[in-house]
Design a protein around this motif. Structure first.
Motif, short mmCIF file in Angstrom:
data_model
loop_
_atom_site.label_atom_id
_atom_site.label_comp_id
_atom_site.label_asym_id
_atom_site.label_seq_id
_atom_site.Cartn_x
_atom_site.Cartn_y
_atom_site.Cartn_z
N SER A 42 0.92 -1.25 -0.02
CA SER A 42 0.12 0.11 0.02
C SER A 42 0.76 1.27 -0.02
N LEU A 43 0.23 2.19 -0.61
CA LEU A 43 1.29 3.66 -0.67
C LEU A 43 0.05 4.60 -0.29
N THR A 44 0.47 5.41 0.62
CA THR A 44 -0.63 6.37 1.34
C THR A 44 0.29 7.81 1.28
N HIS A 45 -0.41 8.81 0.84
CA HIS A 45 0.01 10.21 0.83
C HIS A 45 -1.11 11.19 1.46
N ILE A 46 -0.66 11.92 2.61
CA ILE A 46 -1.63 12.72 3.29
C ILE A 46 -0.88 14.21 3.08
N SER A 47 -1.81 14.98 2.85
CA SER A 47 -1.18 16.50 2.99
C SER A 47 -2.35 17.25 3.83
N GLY A 48 -1.71 18.54 4.40
CA GLY A 48 -2.59 19.19 5.27
C GLY A 48 -1.99 20.66 5.15
N ARG A 49 -3.00 21.60 5.13
CA ARG A 49 -2.44 22.93 5.23
C ARG A 49 -3.22 23.96 6.00
N ASP A 50 -3.04 24.69 7.05
CA ASP A 50 -3.71 25.73 7.74
C ASP A 50 -3.05 26.94 7.79
N ASN A 99 2.71 13.62 4.50
CA ASN A 99 3.06 12.30 5.08
C ASN A 99 2.87 11.30 3.70
N THR A 100 3.97 10.53 3.52
CA THR A 100 4.16 9.60 2.59
C THR A 100 4.77 8.10 3.24
N ILE A 101 3.96 7.06 3.03
CA ILE A 101 3.85 5.80 3.87
C ILE A 101 3.90 4.63 2.63
N PHE A 102 4.99 3.92 2.78
CA PHE A 102 4.71 2.68 1.79
C PHE A 102 4.80 1.45 2.87
N SER A 130 8.67 5.46 5.52
CA SER A 130 7.92 6.49 5.54
C SER A 130 8.79 7.76 5.54
N TYR A 131 8.10 9.17 5.01
CA TYR A 131 8.96 10.33 5.02
C TYR A 131 7.60 11.46 5.63
N VAL A 132 8.21 12.07 6.41
CA VAL A 132 7.00 13.06 7.08
C VAL A 132 7.78 14.58 6.87
N ASP A 133 7.07 15.37 6.35
CA ASP A 133 7.70 16.79 6.15
C ASP A 133 6.62 17.54 6.36
N THR A 134 7.01 18.55 7.68
CA THR A 134 6.38 19.50 8.25
C THR A 134 7.26 20.87 8.36
N LYS A 135 6.37 21.99 7.57
CA LYS A 135 6.93 23.24 7.52
C LYS A 135 5.85 24.03 8.42
N GLN A 136 6.56 25.19 9.09
CA GLN A 136 5.74 26.30 9.85
C GLN A 136 6.43 27.58 9.60
N THR A 160 11.39 13.69 8.79
CA THR A 160 11.48 12.75 9.61
C THR A 160 11.57 11.45 8.39
N LEU A 161 12.72 10.54 8.43
CA LEU A 161 12.73 9.41 7.58
C LEU A 161 12.75 8.28 8.42
N PHE A 162 11.87 7.22 8.06
CA PHE A 162 11.64 5.90 8.97
C PHE A 162 11.66 4.61 8.00
N ALA A 163 12.31 3.60 8.85
CA ALA A 163 12.25 2.53 8.10
C ALA A 163 12.29 1.32 9.11
N GLU A 164 11.14 0.39 9.01
CA GLU A 164 11.09 -0.65 10.14
C GLU A 164 10.97 -2.07 8.96
N LEU A 165 11.63 -3.16 9.67
CA LEU A 165 11.25 -4.46 9.10
C LEU A 165 11.04 -5.33 10.45
N LYS A 166 9.83 -5.63 10.42
CA LYS A 166 9.85 -6.83 11.78
C LYS A 166 8.99 -8.12 11.37
#
Length: 469
Positions: free
Chosen positions: A251-259, A293-296, A315-321, A347-353
């Motif tokens: 699965s590939l998920t991309h979420i974006s938000g802006r305020d 947020n982009t998550i594979f 995953s790769y998470v990018d937050t700007k303010q 934030t760059l994250f990798a997990e194998l379990k």
């Protein structure tokens, strides 16, 4: 099977004058018997339900839909031992679990589809996410899992996003829905649209959602206005899944938000009672927040090897303010991130379990073990327009990193092992975790805060430790 417990209560009502005066003992007893009113017997029947895990709570898709919360933090506020901390402003709320807050040395860890989210700007909230996008929220209370690592002492909040299969009705292949809402308190307007497709015989699964929230200032129960608590939030979710049919699913998920809204610099602050209108305005900033947020994910359940059940998360998470103060604030102190500032978290994250179940005649072992890689990068910059700083080379003429929030990078490599051992109704979970952490600072642009003789040290530091529960 549920059991029933029956409690019988017999209520006795004694008249107020039953013990008036000072008669002898027998007279007292006779008087009491005359004034006693025997009420009807009350039977209380309760169903004894299966005990839940006191260390965890879960919100299902239906519960999330019922609560109609305007933020994830507000959504969690109804769970036992979990509360909302801060203000109702966008980005002004944090999560407290059993007394540990997500802004206090990162005691509460936040995860989205198993991937960590980090935002540690002082006096700001730690999560920017539309609750409309979530199908469930699991809250683990306390440091009971070796899979959480640093920042999970108070607990962990794992949010799972919706799939098409969560919305499709039986036999349905393609669907869509629209939703709108209105809150009279702050005139909040909600608009949400979703389209989705897939079925049990189709390997593809796709979902797209767009949600818009717009609101003005909130009012408290006493009629006071919660100044600068409005929001203008736009978010979107795109998710694609594929089932290969041989044990492999991706699965590939991309979420974006802006305020974008005007708020006090400290978004967690309260009502600001007692300030004149112009003085309060100077304490605000025009804040623009962008969160992506982009998550594979890849899951494999071996059809032939019983113990092979792997889960890979990237995953790769990018937050700007970006904050901008009113022009008339330029003559005031440049503290609290100056007159203009930029904060950027990556934030760059990798997990194998792997998960493995071993059952014996006496005990059942649910083993989870794996490796993790987490890299968090913090970039900060502010423009300080105090006249003395603008003219000074020691302050790089007003452009530098805040000394109390320096830029830098942290890399963590981890190995973990956990075993849930069950015997009848008793479960214990011993675990072991090894972490190797490397911190690397970034020199400040202002010589005033880049002086080794004054203790300014941005050199690389590393730490290693073994922990167990």
């Amino acid at each position: 099977m549920s059991k029933q417990a029956v409690a019988v209560a017999i209520m006795v009502l004694v008249a107020p004058g039953a013990f008036a005066g000072k008669p002898d003992k027998q007279e007292k007893m006779d008087k009491v018997q005359q004034d006693v009113i025997l009420l009807q017997t009350v039977s209380v029947i309760a169903n004894e339900v299966e005990a839940s895990n006191v260390g965890a709570s879960t919100l299902s898709h239906d519960q999330i839909e019922t609560r109609q919360a305007s933020s994830v933090q507000e959504l969690l506020d109804t769970l036992p031992a979990t509360s909302l901390v801060g203000s109702p402003r966008a980005g002004g709320q944090t999560i407290n679990i059993q007394g540990f807050g997500s802004m206090d040395v990162e005691h509460v860890q936040l995860k989205l589809d198993g991937a960590p989210k980090q935002f540690r700007k002082y006096q700001q909230g730690s999560l920017f996410l539309e609750p409309e996008l979530l199908k469930s929220v699991d809250v683990g209370k306390g440091p009971h899992s070796s899979m959480n690592g640093n920042g999970g002492f108070g607990g962990v909040v794992n949010m799972k996003t919706k799939d098409a299969k969560d919305l499709l009705k039986p036999g349905q292949v393609v669907g869509g829905m629209v939703k709108t809402g209105f809150h009279s308190n702050n005139h909040l307007e909600l608009y949400s649209g979703t389209v989705y497709a897939g079925d049990k015989d189709n390997p593809f699964d796709v979902l797209v959602n767009i949600t818009k929230r717009r609101a003005g200032n909130m009012k408290e129960g006493d009629g006071n206005t919660f100044n600068y608590s409005g929001m203008n939030f736009l978010s979107g979710l795109a998710k694609v899944g594929y089932d290969f049919g041989n044990g492999h699913e991706i699965s590939l998920t991309h979420i974006s938000g802006r305020d974008a809204s005007r708020v006090p610099w400290a978004a967690k602050a309260g009502l600001f009672d007692g300030y004149a209108v112009d003085e309060l305005y100077r304490k605000t900033v025009w804040r623009e927040t962008d969160d992506t947020n982009t998550i594979f994910k890849h899951q494999f359940t071996s059809p032939s090897v019983e113990w092979l059940n792997t889960d890979l998360t990237l995953s790769y998470v990018d937050t700007k303010q970006h904050d901008t103060r009113p022009e008339e604030a330029s003559k005031y102190s440049g503290s609290n991130m100056g007159n203009e500032n930029w904060t950027h978290y990556k934030t760059l994250f990798a997990e194998l379990k792997n998960n493995q179940l071993i059952e014996t005649s006496l005990l059942a072992h649910d083993l989870t073990y794996g490796v993790q890689y987490l890299q968090g990068k913090q970039d900060t910059l502010m423009l300080d327009l105090q006249p003395t700083h603008v003219k000074s080379g020691e302050y790089n003429h007003g452009l530098y990193q805040p000394w109390y929030m320096p830029s830098g990078k942290q890399t963590t490599m981890s190995v973990f092992f956990q075993d849930e051992v069950s015997w009848n109704d008793l479960t214990i979970t011993p675990s072991l975790r090894y972490d190797h952490v490397v911190n690397q600072g970034v020199e400040n642009l202002a010589p005033r805060f880049n002086n080794p003789a004054a203790g300014h040290d941005y050199s690389q530091k590393s730490y290693s430790d073994l922990s167990s529960t």
